[in-house]
Structure formats: C-alpha cells, structure tokens
Design a protein around this motif. Structure first.
Motif, PDB file in Angstrom:
ATOM      1  N   TRP A 602     -11.405 -24.043 -10.278  1.00 47.06           N
ATOM      2  CA  TRP A 602     -10.274 -24.751 -10.884  1.00 47.06           C
ATOM      3  C   TRP A 602      -9.309 -25.246  -9.814  1.00 47.06           C
ATOM      4  CZ3 TRP A 602      -8.835 -27.036 -15.248  1.00 47.06           C
ATOM      5  CH2 TRP A 602      -7.485 -27.382 -15.386  1.00 47.06           C
ATOM      6  N   GLN A 603      -9.033 -24.410  -8.816  1.00 47.07           N
ATOM      7  CA  GLN A 603      -8.125 -24.824  -7.754  1.00 47.07           C
ATOM      8  C   GLN A 603      -8.710 -25.993  -6.965  1.00 47.07           C
ATOM      9  OE1 GLN A 603      -4.873 -23.863  -7.164  1.00 47.07           O
ATOM     10  NE2 GLN A 603      -5.069 -25.684  -5.871  1.00 47.07           N
ATOM     11  N   ASP A 604     -10.030 -25.981  -6.775  1.00 44.36           N
ATOM     12  CA  ASP A 604     -10.659 -27.092  -6.061  1.00 44.36           C
ATOM     13  C   ASP A 604     -10.608 -28.368  -6.904  1.00 44.36           C
ATOM     14  OD1 ASP A 604     -11.783 -27.633  -3.529  1.00 44.36           O
ATOM     15  OD2 ASP A 604     -13.774 -27.839  -4.411  1.00 44.36           O
ATOM     16  N   TRP A 605     -10.660 -28.234  -8.205  1.00 43.94           N
ATOM     17  CA  TRP A 605     -10.489 -29.383  -9.111  1.00 43.94           C
ATOM     18  C   TRP A 605      -9.076 -29.953  -8.960  1.00 43.94           C
ATOM     19  CZ3 TRP A 605     -11.656 -33.464 -11.511  1.00 43.94           C
ATOM     20  CH2 TRP A 605     -11.135 -33.865 -12.740  1.00 43.94           C
ATOM     21  N   GLN A 606      -8.086 -29.077  -8.854  1.00 43.97           N
ATOM     22  CA  GLN A 606      -6.715 -29.546  -8.638  1.00 43.97           C
ATOM     23  C   GLN A 606      -6.573 -30.203  -7.269  1.00 43.97           C
ATOM     24  OE1 GLN A 606      -4.678 -29.359 -11.439  1.00 43.97           O
ATOM     25  NE2 GLN A 606      -6.715 -28.684 -12.114  1.00 43.97           N
ATOM     26  N   ASP A 607      -7.253 -29.637  -6.266  1.00 44.15           N
ATOM     27  CA  ASP A 607      -7.231 -30.263  -4.937  1.00 44.15           C
ATOM     28  C   ASP A 607      -7.867 -31.648  -4.977  1.00 44.15           C
ATOM     29  OD1 ASP A 607      -5.993 -28.076  -3.828  1.00 44.15           O
ATOM     30  OD2 ASP A 607      -7.832 -27.197  -3.015  1.00 44.15           O
ATOM     31  N   ALA A 608      -8.899 -31.805  -5.785  1.00 43.39           N
ATOM     32  CA  ALA A 608      -9.536 -33.121  -5.924  1.00 43.39           C
ATOM     33  C   ALA A 608      -8.552 -34.138  -6.497  1.00 43.39           C
ATOM     34  CB  ALA A 608     -10.768 -33.013  -6.819  1.00 43.39           C
ATOM     35  N   LEU A 609      -7.859 -33.728  -7.556  1.00 41.33           N
ATOM     36  CA  LEU A 609      -6.885 -34.635  -8.169  1.00 41.33           C
ATOM     37  C   LEU A 609      -5.755 -34.968  -7.202  1.00 41.33           C
ATOM     38  CD1 LEU A 609      -6.723 -33.033 -11.744  1.00 41.33           C
ATOM     39  CD2 LEU A 609      -7.995 -35.067 -11.014  1.00 41.33           C
ATOM     40  N   GLY A 610      -5.474 -34.048  -6.264  1.00 41.52           N
ATOM     41  CA  GLY A 610      -4.453 -34.287  -5.250  1.00 41.52           C
ATOM     42  C   GLY A 610      -4.995 -34.950  -3.995  1.00 41.52           C
ATOM     43  N   GLU A 611      -6.304 -35.302  -4.014  1.00 39.01           N
ATOM     44  CA  GLU A 611      -6.971 -35.974  -2.884  1.00 39.01           C
ATOM     45  C   GLU A 611      -6.883 -35.141  -1.609  1.00 39.01           C
ATOM     46  OE1 GLU A 611      -5.445 -39.964  -2.653  1.00 39.01           O
ATOM     47  OE2 GLU A 611      -5.672 -40.268  -4.825  1.00 39.01           O
ATOM     48  N   TYR A 612      -7.110 -33.825  -1.781  1.00 42.58           N
ATOM     49  CA  TYR A 612      -7.035 -32.899  -0.653  1.00 42.58           C
ATOM     50  C   TYR A 612      -8.442 -32.480  -0.265  1.00 42.58           C
ATOM     51  CZ  TYR A 612      -6.108 -28.613   1.988  1.00 42.58           C
ATOM     52  OH  TYR A 612      -6.076 -27.647   2.963  1.00 42.58           O
ATOM     53  N   GLU A 613      -8.774 -32.615   1.028  1.00 42.88           N
ATOM     54  CA  GLU A 613     -10.105 -32.284   1.515  1.00 42.88           C
ATOM     55  C   GLU A 613     -10.211 -30.812   1.904  1.00 42.88           C
ATOM     56  OE1 GLU A 613     -11.739 -36.298   3.605  1.00 42.88           O
ATOM     57  OE2 GLU A 613     -10.035 -35.327   4.588  1.00 42.88           O
ATOM     58  N   GLN A 614     -11.428 -30.279   1.732  1.00 48.13           N
ATOM     59  CA  GLN A 614     -11.718 -28.887   2.088  1.00 48.13           C
ATOM     60  C   GLN A 614     -12.777 -28.877   3.184  1.00 48.13           C
ATOM     61  OE1 GLN A 614     -10.326 -25.831   1.711  1.00 48.13           O
ATOM     62  NE2 GLN A 614     -10.953 -25.363  -0.380  1.00 48.13           N
ATOM     63  N   ASP A 615     -12.590 -28.056   4.214  1.00 45.15           N
ATOM     64  CA  ASP A 615     -13.536 -28.009   5.318  1.00 45.15           C
ATOM     65  C   ASP A 615     -14.797 -27.234   4.940  1.00 45.15           C
ATOM     66  OD1 ASP A 615     -11.968 -29.466   7.079  1.00 45.15           O
ATOM     67  OD2 ASP A 615     -10.840 -27.686   7.696  1.00 45.15           O
ATOM     68  N   ASP A 616     -15.796 -27.343   5.813  1.00 46.85           N
ATOM     69  CA  ASP A 616     -17.034 -26.590   5.678  1.00 46.85           C
ATOM     70  C   ASP A 616     -16.770 -25.148   6.107  1.00 46.85           C
ATOM     71  OD1 ASP A 616     -19.543 -25.416   6.003  1.00 46.85           O
ATOM     72  OD2 ASP A 616     -20.477 -27.262   6.685  1.00 46.85           O
ATOM     73  N   CYS A 617     -17.017 -24.196   5.210  1.00 42.48           N
ATOM     74  CA  CYS A 617     -16.641 -22.804   5.502  1.00 42.48           C
ATOM     75  C   CYS A 617     -17.589 -22.121   6.476  1.00 42.48           C
ATOM     76  CB  CYS A 617     -16.528 -21.994   4.212  1.00 42.48           C
ATOM     77  SG  CYS A 617     -18.104 -21.678   3.393  1.00 42.48           S
ATOM     78  N   ARG A 618     -18.656 -22.818   6.888  1.00 43.24           N
ATOM     79  CA  ARG A 618     -19.484 -22.212   7.932  1.00 43.24           C
ATOM     80  C   ARG A 618     -18.736 -22.126   9.261  1.00 43.24           C
ATOM     81  NH1 ARG A 618     -25.112 -25.367   7.710  1.00 43.24           N
ATOM     82  NH2 ARG A 618     -23.718 -26.966   6.918  1.00 43.24           N
ATOM     83  N   TRP A 619     -17.833 -23.069   9.471  1.00 48.42           N
ATOM     84  CA  TRP A 619     -17.188 -23.166  10.786  1.00 48.42           C
ATOM     85  C   TRP A 619     -15.691 -22.908  10.711  1.00 48.42           C
ATOM     86  CZ3 TRP A 619     -21.726 -23.113  12.607  1.00 48.42           C
ATOM     87  CH2 TRP A 619     -22.741 -23.906  12.081  1.00 48.42           C
ATOM     88  N   THR A 620     -15.209 -22.531   9.545  1.00 49.75           N
ATOM     89  CA  THR A 620     -13.782 -22.264   9.341  1.00 49.75           C
ATOM     90  C   THR A 620     -13.638 -20.949   8.588  1.00 49.75           C
ATOM     91  OG1 THR A 620     -13.820 -23.526   7.287  1.00 49.75           O
ATOM     92  CG2 THR A 620     -13.174 -24.720   9.273  1.00 49.75           C
ATOM     93  N   PRO A 621     -12.433 -20.418   8.476  1.00 50.85           N
ATOM     94  CA  PRO A 621     -12.256 -19.170   7.717  1.00 50.85           C
ATOM     95  C   PRO A 621     -12.691 -19.320   6.260  1.00 50.85           C
ATOM     96  CG  PRO A 621     -10.332 -19.623   9.074  1.00 50.85           C
ATOM     97  CD  PRO A 621     -11.207 -20.846   9.160  1.00 50.85           C
ATOM     98  N   CYS A 622     -13.039 -18.195   5.654  1.00 53.41           N
ATOM     99  CA  CYS A 622     -13.524 -18.158   4.270  1.00 53.41           C
ATOM    100  C   CYS A 622     -12.481 -18.725   3.307  1.00 53.41           C
ATOM    101  CB  CYS A 622     -13.855 -16.710   3.904  1.00 53.41           C
ATOM    102  SG  CYS A 622     -14.374 -16.476   2.207  1.00 53.41           S
ATOM    103  N   PHE A 623     -12.954 -19.504   2.320  1.00 53.57           N
ATOM    104  CA  PHE A 623     -12.061 -20.067   1.307  1.00 53.57           C
ATOM    105  C   PHE A 623     -12.097 -19.281   0.002  1.00 53.57           C
ATOM    106  CE2 PHE A 623     -13.088 -24.092   3.734  1.00 53.57           C
ATOM    107  CZ  PHE A 623     -11.867 -24.129   4.400  1.00 53.57           C
ATOM    108  N   ASP A 624     -12.774 -18.138   0.003  1.00 51.94           N
ATOM    109  CA  ASP A 624     -12.817 -17.248  -1.164  1.00 51.94           C
ATOM    110  C   ASP A 624     -13.440 -17.902  -2.392  1.00 51.94           C
ATOM    111  OD1 ASP A 624     -11.600 -15.117   0.198  1.00 51.94           O
ATOM    112  OD2 ASP A 624      -9.610 -15.966  -0.158  1.00 51.94           O
TER     113      ASP A 624
END
Length: 661
Positions: A602-624
């Motif tokens: 759900w939070q990622d859906w809200q990030d989509a509506l806000g046009e916010y990008e999420q990094d690849d978690c293989r190379w960044t800290p865990c996004f839970d």
C-alpha cells in the motif's frame, strides 16, 4: 456433467491412440498430438504408485516450450515409482471430433486418458487460459465442478503465476500451489502415495485435507467467503478447525540443487521457442510496480556460473538446439553475467550456437555484453522494455531508466551490428495521460536518428510494441482502476499518428499493439473472486476457447456473459475492472501469502501516486517488503569467483575444462 464417460478410473490406463489416429488426417496440425519427442518419457503404468498428468492450457506450439512444465515433468519422472505425462489444449477442430467419437482428453506421451491419473496439474502463466481448462476437464470426463467429483476423479491442481489468485477458478480446481513447484510436487506426491498405500482412508476429502495441512497447498473447498451488502468481501475463513488461516508460497532456495531441465523436450512441430533455455536466476528486486512476477518470485536466487555452464553443455549435447536462452526476469542483472556470456561465447566460438538474453534491462546492457552475444556472428533479436513513454510515468511505475539511457543503449546495439531492436511499452498505466503515451513516438524517433548518426546508415529499424496494462494481485497496483478500452484505443490511435507524422522516421518504425479489450477481460480474471467463475463457465458454454489468441478471443462474449451473471451478485464488469480499491478493502487473495507485506504494498502504491522512485534492494538497505524475514532467508547473489575458462579443444569443439569444478 461431462459429455464424455465417467466410468471409474481403470487399474491400467488404455491408450486412446486406436481411436485418435483415424481422426488426425481430418484436422490441421495433427503432428501436435502424436508425441514421441526427443526427451519424452513413457513409463510403465503398473509400476507407478503416483501418476501425474501435467498440462499447460494452450496449444502444443505454446505449451511444449514452457519451462515450468518441462521442469516438473523431469523432476517427477526421475522418481522411480512416479509417472508424469503431458497434455495440452486441443484445437477446436479436434475437440469437435473427439466429442463426436467419444475420445477423451489424452496425454501425448502414451495417449492415456487424463481421467485415469491421480493428479491433473495445470500451470497457468496467464488467466486467459481458464476456458481451456474447462475444455480439458470436460473432455477428460471429469465433473466440471470440484464439488461434484468423487474418489475416482483425479485431483485438479493449479499452479503458475496466475495461481496466486485462484479464486476465479476455485469452483473448478481442487487445490492450488503458490510459488515454485520443484519441491511442492514431490511433497504432494508423497502425500498421495501414502494415502493410496493406506487404502485411501476418508476418500477424496481426507486426501485434500492432508494437502491443506501442509499450509502450502490451498484447497478452496475448506474456505468460506462472506460478502458485504455493497459486494465487497467481508472475510475469507477456514470452515474446519484443522485448516490454516493463511496459505504460504513455496520457494526453492538453492537453484544449483535443481539443474533442470537436463533433457529438454525437442518439439516435432514448430513451436514459439526452439532453444535450450537455462534459468540463470529467479526473482527480482527492481521493484517495477506493475510486475507481478517480480514481486511474487522474491527473493533473488542466482544459479552459479559453473552450474549454468554445465547445464548449457549437457542440454545442447542432448537436444541439438542451436540457441541458448539465458532466462530470468532481467537476465543482464545476474551478478556474473559478463563472465557468463564471455565464457559461453568463447566455449562455442566457431560453432553454430548463439546466445540470447530474452529479457534485457535498458541500463544493464553494455558494449562488452553486446560483443559477447554477437561473437559467433549470429545476432538474435534485442528487446528493451522502457514500459512508459515519459519520465513521469516511468517514476510512477518505478522503471528507473532515462531517455538518455535508452538512446545510449540502443546506439550500442546498432554500432555493434544490430540493425533492428524492439522497444516494449504499456498503455493504460495508473495516472497515465495522452501526453505520456505520445512521448513514445518522440522516443522512437530519437532512436532512429541516433542510430543513423552513429552508424552512418539508414538501414536502421525499431519496432514499438504496446501492451495493455493489467493490475495484478500482490503488486502495488493491485488497488488501481483500469482504463476503459476506448481510452486505450484512442491513445494508441494518436500514438500511431504521431509515429507516422515524420514520414522519413516513421518508415523505419514498426508499430504493434494489443487493443484494450483483451486487457480488460484479463483484468476481470486477474483480480476476480469466486463469483467470476460463473462468468468463465458461461463464456465457455457459449464457445469460449483459446482466449489468449486474438483470432479466437471474443470481447462481446465476455461482456455478455458478465452482464448475464454478475448482476445476480450485485456487481458488474466495471466493479471488477475500472473501480479503484481502498486501503481497507479485503482483497480476494489476502489469505494467500506471497511473502509481501500488504502495508508495504500500500505504501508503495502511495509512492507511485506521488511519483517517488524506489531503489533496488539488492544494493541498498532493506525496504521491509516482508519476504526475507517471513522466509527466514536473504537475497542470494554471487559472485562465485569461478569462470568457465580456461578452455580445451575436444573433438574439434571447445568445452570448459573445469565446468564440473
């Protein structure tokens, strides 16, 4: 009830070939029903304790290359007391003759009746195969509804990506398996074997209960669905105390322990893919919000470079294929892809073997990889998937690639000898506007301009392929409303005009698209609940077959069926498709655990509506997202530190001297 015989399962399955063979000269493509391919297995019926019929619910030419079915076919047949055979959807011309001559659904390996098997496993890559499932069940002489089946009928088990929401076909399947099948089919086999050895105590109900108790096999009959007055689901709960509230997906963690297929099936008739395919890794953490496969197959699990090399060598020696497909959701993301491609290219240099990466990320492709793939002088097609035309919409869908990235990558391909590339986009994405789609034309024009400038040649082509967006369960877009078909079709019309506005560039750009109507129906089936089964059945009764094929698909048939049956439940087609869901709505698949946390989605859906990008978690800290803690595991990536080299010539061909190390 079925139009065919429902006599009890025979102790020895008799071949239907004597009745089938006279029908084959009367149909198109009879070779698809003959069997006997290199890699096919026919085992003795009497020595098998458990017998599986495996189906990909499409025509032979699509179903035979399916990697999932081939793997399970081989895994099961390696067990000494297990027998597995294959069946595919029959074309309408043969279906008519089979009904007229009382020939049941059969396997192509030994032409045994499907109804004589213990388990009928069906793998769904797309929901548009549901009507073909009903045809196969009915032709087999199995009662259409799971509730009407008895002890003599096989257990119908659904698998594949579509099984992560099996509710629309809950009336027709006895069970569904979420996730990877290698270990799951062996566990199911053990349960069936023990139940049969004990004398089948408690009948079919007891067998299904034993499967349900594993907590990784979903048995719909043991769950009740309650609805609210407005049509939404109130709750899904077990109707007996010894059934789990949630069913969990299966995940095969060590791919090196499952190097399948070892003996790939080599088709007798032309198929959509004729190559030896190796899955180099499973899972994806890029986080594209539209991509169900990337979400439900987490975590990433890489196959080691040495295992890949061994599989390629043995698979090519067995099959004689001339192309190797290195498969995954984004093959160029394998941590050792460079060494893997250079090692394989050097190993087969001077032969007629070519390499291909069927799925290539725009920002992961580079000049070295391009050169390795083309080392033998054979250049298989290159497909890049920006998915969205504008920078804005790519942020919405979390496809982190810029126009400059795309141009640079495509120019690399052109300057290394490719003359044609394919660009894949989607239409109908959440928040999409006409302007977002029209930027696809601008991007295609720039690709042609840059390619001509870099090569000094006008012999440059680009194909733009457009697919309709379908919201899928277990993704951030599972709450999204769909665009209506007329909206999508209008945007595609405007896009085609924009592509051809500059005739010099437009002549070099191919344009392929799927209209919005099949996508809407796929959306109905993708996010539907048990009430949708009535629509599927009505469509099938009205002649629906092969809905994944444009020449057989009828939008009107689906719309009419939905209008006939859904009002009885207080809902309609738009309620399932164009309606946006809210955060607290109980979704039909909420009791089926893909490992992903619903709050995170759900939070990622809200990030989509806000046009916010999420990094690849293989190379960044865990996004839970929930997968790794829930499964008590971690992402598995290389490097192994091993290579396929050095090479030694053997019988005129180069093979890796240390492939087994």
């Amino acid at each position: 009830m079925s139009a065919l015989s429902t006599t009890p399962r025979s102790a020895v399955a008799n071949s239907v070939w004597p009745r089938l063979e006279p029908l084959l000269p009367q149909i198109a493509k009879p070779i698809q029903y003959v069997g006997g391919e290199l890699g096919a297995v026919v085992k003795d019926w009497d020595t098998a304790a458990v017998r599986w019929a495996l189906m990909y619910p499409d025509a032979y030419e699509v179903g035979l290359p399916n990697q999932g079915v081939q793997i399970l076919y081989e895994v099961l047949n390696e067990q000494p007391d297990v027998l597995a055979e294959r069946t595919y959807a029959v074309w309408p011309d043969l279906e008519r003759l089979m009904r007229a001559h009382q020939v049941p659904q059969f396997t192509i390996d030994a032409h045994r009746p499907v109804r004589d098997f213990d388990v009928f496993g069906v793998s769904f890559a797309t929901e548009l195969g549901y009507t073909n499932l009903l045809t196969a069940i009915d032709l087999a002489g199995i009662p259409l509804l799971a509730a009407d089946r008895g002890d003599a009928d096989p257990v119908v088990v659904a698998g594949g990506h579509a099984a992560f929401n099996p509710e629309p076909i809950a009336a027709f399947v006895d069970a569904a398996v979420l996730g990877d099948g290698e270990e799951a089919v062996l566990e199911i086999t053990t349960i069936v074997r023990e139940w049969k050895a004990e004398g089948s105590p408690g009948g079919r109900d007891e067998l299904l209960l034993r499967l349900a108790r594993t907590e990784s096999v979903y048995v719909p009959r043991f769950y009740d669905v309650d609805y609210l007055p407005d049509g939404r689901i109130q709750r899904v709960v077990p109707n007996r105390p010894d059934v789990p509230f949630r069913v969990h997906k299966r995940t095969t963690m060590d791919l090196d322990a499952w190097p399948y297929p070892k003996k790939p099936l080599v088709p007798l008739a032309e198929t959509v893919h004729e190559r030896y395919a190796v899955e180099i890794f499973r899972g994806c953490t890029r986080g594209c919000r539209f991509c169900q496969a990337g979400m439900i197959t987490r975590p990433v699990r890489e196959r080691s470079i040495t295992t890949v090399g061994q599989m390629v060598r043995e698979g090519l020696e067995f099959s004689g294929f001339h192309e190797v497909g290195l498969l995954s959701l984004s093959s160029a993301d394998h941590s050792e892809i460079g060494d893997m491609c250079s090692g394989l290219a050097q190993q087969y240099e001077g032969t007629n073997v070519s390499l291909s990466l069927p799925s290539t990320r725009v920002d992961a492709f580079n000049i070295d990889l391009a050169q390795e793939l083309a080392r033998n002088g054979r250049r298989t097609g290159l497909t890049f998937a920006p998915e969205g035309g504008s920078e804005r919409i790519r942020k919405v869908i979390n496809k982190m690639v810029s126009k400059d990235d795309l141009i640079r990558t495509v120019v690399t391909a052109y300057t290394n000898g490719w003359r044609q590339v394919k660009l894949y986009f989607m239409c109908g994405l959440p928040t999409e506007t006409d302007e977002d789609v029209l930027e696809i034309a601008e991007m295609a024009h720039e690709v042609i301009r840059a390619g001509r400038a870099a090569t000094g040649s006008r012999d440059i082509r680009c194909t733009v392929s457009i697919g309709g967006f379908v919201p899928k369960p277990h993704t951030p877009f599972q709450w999204a409303g769909m665009a209506r078909p007329e909206v999508i079709d209008n945007r595609l019309r405007l896009l085609k005009q924009a592509v051809n506005a500059d005739r010099s560039l437009g002549r070099a750009i191919g344009f392929r698209y799927h209209d919005g109507e099949p996508s809407l129906i796929e959306g109905l089936l993708s996010r539907g609940d048990r009430r949708v089964s009535a629509v599927i059945r009505r469509v099938w009764e009205n002649g629906g077959r092969f809905d994944g094929w444009s020449e057989h698909f009828s939008y009107q048939r689906w719309v009419e069926a939905a209008a006939e049956v859904l009002p009885d439940f207080g809902v309609d087609l738009d309620w399932y498709t164009t309606r946006e869901r809210d955060e607290l709505e109980v979704l039909p698949w909420d009791h089926l655990d893909s490992g992903l946390d619903k709050d995170w989605l759900w939070q990622d859906w809200q990030d989509a509506l806000g046009e916010y990008e999420q990094d690849d978690c293989r190379w960044t800290p865990c996004f839970d997202c929930g997968v790794c803690p829930a499964m008590d595991t971690e992402i598995q990536i290389g490097p192994t530190g091993r290579k396929l080299l050095p090479l030694t010539p053997v019988n005129g061909l180069r093979v890796p001297s240390n492939a087994q190390q």
